[in-house]
Motif scaffolding. Structure first.
Motif, PDB file in Angstrom:
ATOM      1  N   VAL A   1       0.864  -1.173   0.000  1.00 42.55           N
ATOM      2  CA  VAL A   1       0.000   0.000   0.000  1.00 42.55           C
ATOM      3  C   VAL A   1       0.902   1.225   0.000  1.00 42.55           C
ATOM      4  O   VAL A   1       1.762   1.370   0.872  1.00 42.55           O
ATOM      5  CB  VAL A   1      -0.932   0.017   1.238  1.00 42.55           C
ATOM      6  CG1 VAL A   1      -1.677   1.338   1.342  1.00 42.55           C
ATOM      7  CG2 VAL A   1      -1.903  -1.154   1.193  1.00 42.55           C
ATOM      8  N   VAL A   2       0.720   2.094  -0.986  1.00 43.61           N
ATOM      9  CA  VAL A   2       1.489   3.330  -1.082  1.00 43.61           C
ATOM     10  C   VAL A   2       0.500   4.476  -0.889  1.00 43.61           C
ATOM     11  O   VAL A   2      -0.280   4.791  -1.793  1.00 43.61           O
ATOM     12  CB  VAL A   2       2.207   3.440  -2.438  1.00 43.61           C
ATOM     13  CG1 VAL A   2       3.068   4.695  -2.481  1.00 43.61           C
ATOM     14  CG2 VAL A   2       3.032   2.188  -2.725  1.00 43.61           C
TER      15      VAL A   2
ATOM     16  N   GLY B   1      -2.308   9.004   6.500  1.00 38.31           N
ATOM     17  CA  GLY B   1      -2.256   7.970   7.522  1.00 38.31           C
ATOM     18  C   GLY B   1      -3.580   7.271   7.772  1.00 38.31           C
ATOM     19  O   GLY B   1      -3.629   6.058   7.978  1.00 38.31           O
ATOM     20  N   ALA B   2      -4.676   8.035   7.766  1.00 36.79           N
ATOM     21  CA  ALA B   2      -5.990   7.442   8.020  1.00 36.79           C
ATOM     22  C   ALA B   2      -6.391   6.482   6.898  1.00 36.79           C
ATOM     23  O   ALA B   2      -6.921   5.397   7.157  1.00 36.79           O
ATOM     24  CB  ALA B   2      -7.040   8.534   8.192  1.00 36.79           C
ATOM     25  N   ILE B   3      -6.123   6.869   5.663  1.00 38.46           N
ATOM     26  CA  ILE B   3      -6.462   6.000   4.530  1.00 38.46           C
ATOM     27  C   ILE B   3      -5.555   4.776   4.517  1.00 38.46           C
ATOM     28  O   ILE B   3      -6.006   3.654   4.276  1.00 38.46           O
ATOM     29  CB  ILE B   3      -6.404   6.772   3.198  1.00 38.46           C
ATOM     30  CG1 ILE B   3      -7.485   7.859   3.188  1.00 38.46           C
ATOM     31  CG2 ILE B   3      -6.576   5.829   2.009  1.00 38.46           C
ATOM     32  CD1 ILE B   3      -7.418   8.800   2.003  1.00 38.46           C
ATOM     33  N   ALA B   4      -4.277   4.971   4.809  1.00 39.38           N
ATOM     34  CA  ALA B   4      -3.352   3.837   4.875  1.00 39.38           C
ATOM     35  C   ALA B   4      -3.794   2.843   5.946  1.00 39.38           C
ATOM     36  O   ALA B   4      -3.775   1.632   5.733  1.00 39.38           O
ATOM     37  CB  ALA B   4      -1.927   4.327   5.154  1.00 39.38           C
ATOM     38  N   PHE B   5      -4.232   3.362   7.094  1.00 39.69           N
ATOM     39  CA  PHE B   5      -4.721   2.497   8.173  1.00 39.69           C
ATOM     40  C   PHE B   5      -5.944   1.713   7.721  1.00 39.69           C
ATOM     41  O   PHE B   5      -6.042   0.504   7.933  1.00 39.69           O
ATOM     42  CB  PHE B   5      -5.054   3.334   9.414  1.00 39.69           C
ATOM     43  CG  PHE B   5      -5.620   2.523  10.543  1.00 39.69           C
ATOM     44  CD1 PHE B   5      -4.781   1.864  11.425  1.00 39.69           C
ATOM     45  CD2 PHE B   5      -6.991   2.409  10.708  1.00 39.69           C
ATOM     46  CE1 PHE B   5      -5.304   1.095  12.464  1.00 39.69           C
ATOM     47  CE2 PHE B   5      -7.521   1.644  11.741  1.00 39.69           C
ATOM     48  CZ  PHE B   5      -6.674   0.981  12.621  1.00 39.69           C
TER      49      PHE B   5
ATOM     50  N   ALA C   1       4.043   1.931   2.372  1.00 40.35           N
ATOM     51  CA  ALA C   1       5.019   2.981   2.070  1.00 40.35           C
ATOM     52  C   ALA C   1       4.277   4.306   2.200  1.00 40.35           C
ATOM     53  O   ALA C   1       3.213   4.475   1.610  1.00 40.35           O
ATOM     54  CB  ALA C   1       5.576   2.808   0.666  1.00 40.35           C
ATOM     55  N   GLU C   2       4.843   5.222   2.980  1.00 40.66           N
ATOM     56  CA  GLU C   2       4.155   6.477   3.291  1.00 40.66           C
ATOM     57  C   GLU C   2       4.425   7.592   2.295  1.00 40.66           C
ATOM     58  O   GLU C   2       3.793   8.644   2.358  1.00 40.66           O
ATOM     59  CB  GLU C   2       4.542   6.941   4.695  1.00 40.66           C
ATOM     60  CG  GLU C   2       4.114   5.963   5.769  1.00 40.66           C
ATOM     61  CD  GLU C   2       4.609   6.361   7.150  1.00 40.66           C
ATOM     62  OE1 GLU C   2       5.345   7.365   7.279  1.00 40.66           O
ATOM     63  OE2 GLU C   2       4.260   5.651   8.108  1.00 40.66           O
TER      64      GLU C   2
ATOM     65  N   ASP D   1      -1.600   5.465  -4.197  1.00 41.40           N
ATOM     66  CA  ASP D   1      -2.130   6.813  -4.345  1.00 41.40           C
ATOM     67  C   ASP D   1      -1.400   7.463  -5.521  1.00 41.40           C
ATOM     68  O   ASP D   1      -0.237   7.150  -5.783  1.00 41.40           O
ATOM     69  CB  ASP D   1      -1.885   7.593  -3.048  1.00 41.40           C
ATOM     70  CG  ASP D   1      -2.584   8.938  -3.009  1.00 41.40           C
ATOM     71  OD1 ASP D   1      -3.350   9.269  -3.940  1.00 41.40           O
ATOM     72  OD2 ASP D   1      -2.369   9.672  -2.033  1.00 41.40           O
ATOM     73  N   ALA D   2      -2.054   8.360  -6.205  1.00 37.85           N
ATOM     74  CA  ALA D   2      -1.433   9.034  -7.339  1.00 37.85           C
ATOM     75  C   ALA D   2      -0.598  10.229  -6.907  1.00 37.85           C
ATOM     76  O   ALA D   2       0.461  10.494  -7.477  1.00 37.85           O
ATOM     77  CB  ALA D   2      -2.500   9.477  -8.338  1.00 37.85           C
TER      78      ALA D   2
END
Length: 132
Positions: A16-17, A21-25, A41-42, A63-64
């Motif tokens: 997951v890129v 933070g909330a969407i990654a979680f 990857a942040e 994410d783009a």
């Protein structure tokens, strides 16, 4: 007592890129609930390192719009590597205009999901791309 037979299904791995933070979680939670092993990857730098140094996962959610390297740059790089050429890449972004989608698909994206997204619908789409 009989021994348990080993599982015949391998663990599915996802990268997951996502810099939010909330969407990654949420993405990690969703994927792990469906049996995935998830790396996050942040930013574009961490993602580029994962692409250059890591073994390809079975799926990438990207994410783009990211700091350092944007999603299209990362997508072009991973598609240039033979071991990554068949990995499904789903672009996630609020930038859902038609020219951007066309460019992402031409660069090698497998699918495109606009933010905000429905988590259950996303899980169903991912399941079709990489069945358990």
């Amino acid at each position: 007592m009989a021994a348990l037979a080993p599982s015949s299904t391998a663990v599915r791995r996802a990268l997951v890129v996502e810099d939010d933070g909330a969407i990654a979680f949420l993405l990690r939670f969703l994927l792990e609930r469906h049996g995935w092993q998830v790396s996050v990857a942040e930013d574009g730098l961490q993602a580029m390192q994962a692409i250059e140094q890591g073994e390809p996962p079975q799926l990438v959610l990207m994410d783009a719009m990211l700091p350092v390297h944007d999603g299209l740059t990362l997508l072009a790089r991973l598609r240039s590597l033979p071991q990554w050429k068949d990995v499904p890449v789903v672009m996630l972004t609020a930038k859902g205009d038609e020219p951007f989608v066309a460019k992402a698909m031409a660069t090698g994206a497998t699918d495109f999901v606009a933010k905000p997204f429905d988590a259950l619908q996303l899980a169903e789409r991912l399941e079709k791309l990489v069945p358990a």
